[in-house]
Design a protein around this motif. Structure first.
Motif, PDB file in Angstrom:
ATOM      1  N   PHE A 124       0.828  -1.211   0.000  1.00  0.00           N
ATOM      2  CA  PHE A 124       0.000   0.000   0.000  1.00  0.00           C
ATOM      3  C   PHE A 124       0.864   1.263   0.000  1.00  0.00           C
ATOM      4  O   PHE A 124       0.633   2.200  -0.776  1.00  0.00           O
ATOM      5  N   PHE A 125       1.874   1.287   0.866  1.00  0.00           N
ATOM      6  CA  PHE A 125       2.697   2.493   0.996  1.00  0.00           C
ATOM      7  C   PHE A 125       3.692   2.625  -0.158  1.00  0.00           C
ATOM      8  O   PHE A 125       4.145   3.721  -0.457  1.00  0.00           O
ATOM      9  N   VAL A 126       4.014   1.530  -0.804  1.00  0.00           N
ATOM     10  CA  VAL A 126       4.870   1.581  -1.989  1.00  0.00           C
ATOM     11  C   VAL A 126       4.109   2.213  -3.151  1.00  0.00           C
ATOM     12  O   VAL A 126       4.646   3.033  -3.912  1.00  0.00           O
ATOM     13  N   LYS A 127       2.826   1.846  -3.282  1.00  0.00           N
ATOM     14  CA  LYS A 127       2.017   2.316  -4.405  1.00  0.00           C
ATOM     15  C   LYS A 127       1.524   3.748  -4.220  1.00  0.00           C
ATOM     16  O   LYS A 127       1.354   4.480  -5.204  1.00  0.00           O
ATOM     17  N   HIS A 128       1.273   4.162  -2.989  1.00  0.00           N
ATOM     18  CA  HIS A 128       0.580   5.426  -2.759  1.00  0.00           C
ATOM     19  C   HIS A 128       1.453   6.551  -2.212  1.00  0.00           C
ATOM     20  O   HIS A 128       0.982   7.678  -2.064  1.00  0.00           O
ATOM     21  N   TYR A 129       2.707   6.274  -1.911  1.00  0.00           N
ATOM     22  CA  TYR A 129       3.607   7.300  -1.381  1.00  0.00           C
ATOM     23  C   TYR A 129       4.873   7.344  -2.226  1.00  0.00           C
ATOM     24  O   TYR A 129       5.473   6.298  -2.519  1.00  0.00           O
ATOM     25  N   ASP A 130       5.284   8.551  -2.624  1.00  0.00           N
ATOM     26  CA  ASP A 130       6.441   8.708  -3.502  1.00  0.00           C
ATOM     27  C   ASP A 130       7.753   8.375  -2.794  1.00  0.00           C
ATOM     28  O   ASP A 130       8.658   7.799  -3.394  1.00  0.00           O
ATOM     29  N   GLU A 131       7.848   8.770  -1.513  1.00  0.00           N
ATOM     30  CA  GLU A 131       9.086   8.556  -0.781  1.00  0.00           C
ATOM     31  C   GLU A 131       8.996   7.297   0.084  1.00  0.00           C
ATOM     32  O   GLU A 131       7.926   6.961   0.610  1.00  0.00           O
ATOM     33  N   GLU A 132      10.120   6.632   0.248  1.00  0.00           N
ATOM     34  CA  GLU A 132      10.160   5.455   1.121  1.00  0.00           C
ATOM     35  C   GLU A 132      10.014   5.896   2.582  1.00  0.00           C
ATOM     36  O   GLU A 132      10.537   6.928   2.982  1.00  0.00           O
ATOM     37  N   ILE A 133       9.300   5.091   3.357  1.00  0.00           N
ATOM     38  CA  ILE A 133       9.060   5.389   4.774  1.00  0.00           C
ATOM     39  C   ILE A 133       9.702   4.283   5.602  1.00  0.00           C
ATOM     40  O   ILE A 133       9.511   3.091   5.322  1.00  0.00           O
ATOM     41  N   TYR A 134      10.455   4.697   6.627  1.00  0.00           N
ATOM     42  CA  TYR A 134      11.089   3.723   7.518  1.00  0.00           C
ATOM     43  C   TYR A 134      10.705   4.036   8.965  1.00  0.00           C
ATOM     44  O   TYR A 134      10.668   5.200   9.375  1.00  0.00           O
ATOM     45  N   GLU A 135      10.396   3.002   9.716  1.00  0.00           N
ATOM     46  CA  GLU A 135      10.151   3.108  11.160  1.00  0.00           C
ATOM     47  C   GLU A 135      10.811   1.911  11.833  1.00  0.00           C
ATOM     48  O   GLU A 135      10.736   0.789  11.317  1.00  0.00           O
ATOM     49  N   ASN A 136      11.401   2.160  12.978  1.00  0.00           N
ATOM     50  CA  ASN A 136      11.992   1.063  13.749  1.00  0.00           C
ATOM     51  C   ASN A 136      12.961   0.231  12.916  1.00  0.00           C
ATOM     52  O   ASN A 136      13.090  -0.989  13.120  1.00  0.00           O
ATOM     53  N   GLY A 137      13.617   0.883  11.946  1.00  0.00           N
ATOM     54  CA  GLY A 137      14.556   0.174  11.100  1.00  0.00           C
ATOM     55  C   GLY A 137      13.905  -0.734  10.064  1.00  0.00           C
ATOM     56  O   GLY A 137      14.578  -1.556   9.436  1.00  0.00           O
ATOM     57  N   ILE A 138      12.579  -0.592   9.877  1.00  0.00           N
ATOM     58  CA  ILE A 138      11.825  -1.446   8.960  1.00  0.00           C
ATOM     59  C   ILE A 138      11.192  -0.567   7.884  1.00  0.00           C
ATOM     60  O   ILE A 138      10.625   0.483   8.192  1.00  0.00           O
TER      61      ILE A 138
END
Length: 269
Positions: A124-138
């Motif tokens: 979902f976040f790959v398709k709908h957000y342009d920038e990569e998102i990282y939390e807790n090293g994931i």
């Protein structure tokens, strides 16, 4: 701590909303479609959430966020429980929420508040957000969907319950208390604090969620319900391993341990 609806012509707290969702475009869309609720202390907004109707009887909880300096005080949980109560009071039957696979703390918190995982939207976040998102090293890739039924639910008592406290502590919002030990026992009832009123005339167990620096944040009564096995009850609120219920036959209400009652499914209700 006060939770209220965002006033007409009041600017939404975008700095907080963007903590929960980095897309300003999506946040503005949620605000147009839903209702924004904020919590404030001494006039300063420190927390926020948005409720958006998604269908008949359904609402989605979005953008739950708390000012970073206020983390660790249980404010996020209060916001989530407030949203659940508002959905129930509005006569809706389901509240939903989505969070990232990398949001480990949020996943735990939602489940502690009664949500169950119902699905995963892969990438979902790959398709709908342009920038990569990282939390807790994931890397945040998948949307984990959770839901909770909030309509009135009926239970049958599978064992009797009798109170050990004939004079339950009753507290008013804003009242100060003296706090003592936290309950520790095999039942797993977390976050109950033994309190005394300042005059020392009343004492009993109080949920930690409604205590802020020895001040009670909402009206509360520790009354337990004396009830026999086989009686039907209507669950009003769940908190820390206990239900606040109403006896269907007598109309009397009070607390019972969650394990003393069994949910009535489908046509049985």
């Amino acid at each position: 701590m006060k939770i209220r609806k965002l006033r007409e012509n009041e600017h939404p707290p975008m700095d907080l909303l963007l903590l929960a969702d980095p897309s300003q475009e999506k946040v503005k869309s949620y605000l147009r479609e839903g209702e924004c609720w904020v919590t404030e202390v001494s006039g300063e907004v420190i927390g926020v959430y948005v409720l958006v109707k998604t269908g008949a009887g359904r609402v989605e909880l979005m953008n739950v966020a708390v000012k970073e300096s206020e983390h660790g005080k249980g404010i996020g949980k209060k916001l989530i429980l407030d949203a659940i109560d508002r959905a129930r009071e509005a006569g809706l039957h389901t509240i939903e929420v989505g969070t990232g696979n990398s949001s480990i703390g949020q996943l735990a918190l939602y489940q502690k508040c009664g949500f169950r995982i119902v699905g995963v939207e892969r990438d979902f976040f790959v398709k709908h957000y342009d920038e990569e998102i990282y939390e807790n090293g994931i890397r945040c890739r998948d949307m984990v969907r959770l839901a909770q039924e909030v309509r009135s639910m009926k239970y049958i008592m599978i064992k009797p319950h009798a109170s050990n406290y004939p004079d339950p502590i009753t507290l008013s919002k804003g009242e100060r208390v003296r706090t003592g030990r936290t309950y520790e026992g095999p039942e797993g009832w977390e976050n109950w604090v033994y309190c005394r009123t300042e005059d020392g005339e009343s004492e009993g167990w109080v949920p930690a969620e409604i205590i802020n620096d020895h001040v009670i944040t909402e009206d509360y009564c520790a009354k337990e319900l004396n009830i026999d096995a086989g009686e039907l009850v209507e669950m009003v609120k769940e908190l820390n391993g206990w239900f606040w219920v109403k006896n269907v036959r007598t109309g009397e209400d009070g607390w019972i341990p969650r394990e003393a009652a069994k949910l009535i499914q489908g046509d049985e209700a």
